[in-house]
Motif scaffolding. Structure first.
Motif, PDB file in Angstrom:
ATOM      1  N   ARG A 162       0.855  -1.184   0.000  1.00  0.00           N
ATOM      2  CA  ARG A 162       0.000   0.000   0.000  1.00  0.00           C
ATOM      3  C   ARG A 162       0.885   1.227   0.000  1.00  0.00           C
ATOM      4  O   ARG A 162       1.633   1.449   0.966  1.00  0.00           O
ATOM      5  CB  ARG A 162      -0.924   0.021   1.208  1.00  0.00           C
ATOM      6  CG  ARG A 162      -1.958   1.149   1.151  1.00  0.00           C
ATOM      7  CD  ARG A 162      -2.693   1.281   2.459  1.00  0.00           C
ATOM      8  NE  ARG A 162      -3.874   2.139   2.354  1.00  0.00           N
ATOM      9  CZ  ARG A 162      -4.293   2.922   3.335  1.00  0.00           C
ATOM     10  NH1 ARG A 162      -3.636   2.967   4.474  1.00  0.00           N
ATOM     11  NH2 ARG A 162      -5.388   3.659   3.173  1.00  0.00           N
ATOM     12  N   LEU A 163       0.803   2.002  -1.055  1.00  0.00           N
ATOM     13  CA  LEU A 163       1.561   3.240  -1.153  1.00  0.00           C
ATOM     14  C   LEU A 163       0.733   4.400  -0.614  1.00  0.00           C
ATOM     15  O   LEU A 163      -0.487   4.431  -0.784  1.00  0.00           O
ATOM     16  CB  LEU A 163       1.949   3.527  -2.604  1.00  0.00           C
ATOM     17  CG  LEU A 163       2.718   2.430  -3.329  1.00  0.00           C
ATOM     18  CD1 LEU A 163       3.121   2.933  -4.723  1.00  0.00           C
ATOM     19  CD2 LEU A 163       3.919   1.972  -2.548  1.00  0.00           C
TER      20      LEU A 163
ATOM     21  N   ALA B 130      -3.079   5.185 -12.171  1.00  0.00           N
ATOM     22  CA  ALA B 130      -4.409   5.375 -11.612  1.00  0.00           C
ATOM     23  C   ALA B 130      -4.648   6.857 -11.344  1.00  0.00           C
ATOM     24  O   ALA B 130      -3.712   7.602 -11.081  1.00  0.00           O
ATOM     25  CB  ALA B 130      -4.574   4.583 -10.317  1.00  0.00           C
ATOM     26  N   GLY B 131      -5.917   7.257 -11.416  1.00  0.00           N
ATOM     27  CA  GLY B 131      -6.282   8.635 -11.123  1.00  0.00           C
ATOM     28  C   GLY B 131      -7.571   8.680 -10.329  1.00  0.00           C
ATOM     29  O   GLY B 131      -8.369   7.738 -10.352  1.00  0.00           O
TER      30      GLY B 131
ATOM     31  N   ARG C  32      -6.444  -5.056  -9.989  1.00  0.00           N
ATOM     32  CA  ARG C  32      -5.405  -5.399  -9.001  1.00  0.00           C
ATOM     33  C   ARG C  32      -5.064  -4.211  -8.092  1.00  0.00           C
ATOM     34  O   ARG C  32      -4.734  -4.407  -6.921  1.00  0.00           O
ATOM     35  CB  ARG C  32      -4.126  -5.838  -9.725  1.00  0.00           C
ATOM     36  CG  ARG C  32      -4.295  -7.071 -10.583  1.00  0.00           C
ATOM     37  CD  ARG C  32      -2.951  -7.582 -11.093  1.00  0.00           C
ATOM     38  NE  ARG C  32      -2.268  -6.612 -11.938  1.00  0.00           N
ATOM     39  CZ  ARG C  32      -1.030  -6.167 -11.706  1.00  0.00           C
ATOM     40  NH1 ARG C  32      -0.359  -6.594 -10.653  1.00  0.00           N
ATOM     41  NH2 ARG C  32      -0.464  -5.292 -12.530  1.00  0.00           N
ATOM     42  N   PHE C  33      -5.109  -3.008  -8.635  1.00  0.00           N
ATOM     43  CA  PHE C  33      -4.750  -1.798  -7.885  1.00  0.00           C
ATOM     44  C   PHE C  33      -6.015  -0.988  -7.588  1.00  0.00           C
ATOM     45  O   PHE C  33      -6.953  -0.963  -8.392  1.00  0.00           O
ATOM     46  CB  PHE C  33      -3.790  -0.923  -8.684  1.00  0.00           C
ATOM     47  CG  PHE C  33      -2.405  -1.483  -8.867  1.00  0.00           C
ATOM     48  CD1 PHE C  33      -2.094  -2.798  -8.539  1.00  0.00           C
ATOM     49  CD2 PHE C  33      -1.392  -0.684  -9.371  1.00  0.00           C
ATOM     50  CE1 PHE C  33      -0.819  -3.305  -8.713  1.00  0.00           C
ATOM     51  CE2 PHE C  33      -0.103  -1.166  -9.558  1.00  0.00           C
ATOM     52  CZ  PHE C  33       0.173  -2.481  -9.225  1.00  0.00           C
ATOM     53  N   THR C  34      -5.996  -0.299  -6.446  1.00  0.00           N
ATOM     54  CA  THR C  34      -7.101   0.570  -6.067  1.00  0.00           C
ATOM     55  C   THR C  34      -6.556   1.895  -5.561  1.00  0.00           C
ATOM     56  O   THR C  34      -5.727   1.912  -4.637  1.00  0.00           O
ATOM     57  CB  THR C  34      -7.966  -0.070  -4.978  1.00  0.00           C
ATOM     58  OG1 THR C  34      -8.468  -1.338  -5.432  1.00  0.00           O
ATOM     59  CG2 THR C  34      -9.147   0.831  -4.630  1.00  0.00           C
TER      60      THR C  34
ATOM     61  N   ASN D  58      -5.207  14.884   3.849  1.00  0.00           N
ATOM     62  CA  ASN D  58      -4.354  15.333   2.741  1.00  0.00           C
ATOM     63  C   ASN D  58      -3.514  14.184   2.197  1.00  0.00           C
ATOM     64  O   ASN D  58      -2.290  14.280   2.053  1.00  0.00           O
ATOM     65  CB  ASN D  58      -3.432  16.471   3.184  1.00  0.00           C
ATOM     66  CG  ASN D  58      -4.097  17.827   3.068  1.00  0.00           C
ATOM     67  OD1 ASN D  58      -5.302  17.920   2.888  1.00  0.00           O
ATOM     68  ND2 ASN D  58      -3.320  18.888   3.187  1.00  0.00           N
ATOM     69  N   ALA D  59      -4.183  13.074   1.897  1.00  0.00           N
ATOM     70  CA  ALA D  59      -3.444  11.890   1.477  1.00  0.00           C
ATOM     71  C   ALA D  59      -4.153  11.157   0.352  1.00  0.00           C
ATOM     72  O   ALA D  59      -5.387  11.167   0.254  1.00  0.00           O
ATOM     73  CB  ALA D  59      -3.245  10.940   2.659  1.00  0.00           C
ATOM     74  N   VAL D  60      -3.348  10.523  -0.468  1.00  0.00           N
ATOM     75  CA  VAL D  60      -3.823   9.640  -1.532  1.00  0.00           C
ATOM     76  C   VAL D  60      -3.115   8.305  -1.366  1.00  0.00           C
ATOM     77  O   VAL D  60      -1.937   8.264  -0.981  1.00  0.00           O
ATOM     78  CB  VAL D  60      -3.516  10.224  -2.928  1.00  0.00           C
ATOM     79  CG1 VAL D  60      -3.983   9.271  -4.020  1.00  0.00           C
ATOM     80  CG2 VAL D  60      -4.172  11.573  -3.098  1.00  0.00           C
ATOM     81  N   TYR D  61      -3.814   7.232  -1.670  1.00  0.00           N
ATOM     82  CA  TYR D  61      -3.280   5.895  -1.459  1.00  0.00           C
ATOM     83  C   TYR D  61      -3.377   5.073  -2.738  1.00  0.00           C
ATOM     84  O   TYR D  61      -4.221   5.321  -3.591  1.00  0.00           O
ATOM     85  CB  TYR D  61      -4.051   5.195  -0.344  1.00  0.00           C
ATOM     86  CG  TYR D  61      -4.139   5.996   0.929  1.00  0.00           C
ATOM     87  CD1 TYR D  61      -5.294   6.714   1.231  1.00  0.00           C
ATOM     88  CD2 TYR D  61      -3.066   6.059   1.807  1.00  0.00           C
ATOM     89  CE1 TYR D  61      -5.373   7.467   2.388  1.00  0.00           C
ATOM     90  CE2 TYR D  61      -3.141   6.811   2.969  1.00  0.00           C
ATOM     91  CZ  TYR D  61      -4.298   7.516   3.252  1.00  0.00           C
ATOM     92  OH  TYR D  61      -4.373   8.268   4.401  1.00  0.00           O
ATOM     93  N   LEU D  62      -2.514   4.074  -2.822  1.00  0.00           N
ATOM     94  CA  LEU D  62      -2.580   3.108  -3.903  1.00  0.00           C
ATOM     95  C   LEU D  62      -2.397   1.729  -3.306  1.00  0.00           C
ATOM     96  O   LEU D  62      -1.298   1.368  -2.882  1.00  0.00           O
ATOM     97  CB  LEU D  62      -1.511   3.378  -4.965  1.00  0.00           C
ATOM     98  CG  LEU D  62      -1.602   2.498  -6.215  1.00  0.00           C
ATOM     99  CD1 LEU D  62      -2.858   2.845  -7.014  1.00  0.00           C
ATOM    100  CD2 LEU D  62      -0.363   2.670  -7.096  1.00  0.00           C
TER     101      LEU D  62
END
Length: 124
Positions: free
Chosen positions: A19-20, A49-50, A67-69, A77-81
């Motif tokens: 998880r990024l 991804a966007g 596979r990715f979300t 203030n965060a975005v995850y992958l």
């Protein structure tokens, strides 16, 4: 101005998960769509991804769909992958970026304010 810092990369075996995270500074973060890109050795940077400013819509490259979300938490203030079922061909430096131009999510030139990247290595 927005500053971005990615984290969560590492070494994982094929089939594993990572998880990024992308931490953003700046009060206007929640106003922007965001994207994740990656750049493998000897390759051009590619869209992964966007996500729209409110998280209402998400977009994926065919290579990672299913596979990715991508997700975001504007309060933090965060975005995850979230990356599942990782493959050796997913090995790359992963970047988050702020989308500052309307239009296609896959266009690198539509993004500004890039993070420094986090390395993801998938062993076979």
């Amino acid at each position: 101005q927005v500053q971005l810092v990615e984290s969560g990369g590492g070494l994982v075996q094929a089939g594993g998960s990572l998880r990024l995270s992308c931490a953003a500074s700046g009060r206007t973060f929640s106003s922007y769509a965001m994207g994740w890109f990656r750049q493998g050795p000897g390759k051009e940077r590619e869209f992964i991804a966007g996500i729209t400013w409110n998280g209402g819509n998400t977009y994926y490259a065919d290579s990672v769909k299913g596979r990715f979300t991508i997700s975001r938490d504007n309060a933090k203030n965060a975005v995850y992958l979230q990356m599942n079922s990782l493959k050796p061909e997913d090995t790359a430096v992963y970047y988050c970026a702020v989308k500052t131009r309307a239009g296609d999510y896959y266009r690198v030139t539509y993004y500004n304010y890039w993070g420094q990247g986090t390395q993801v290595t998938v062993s076979s």
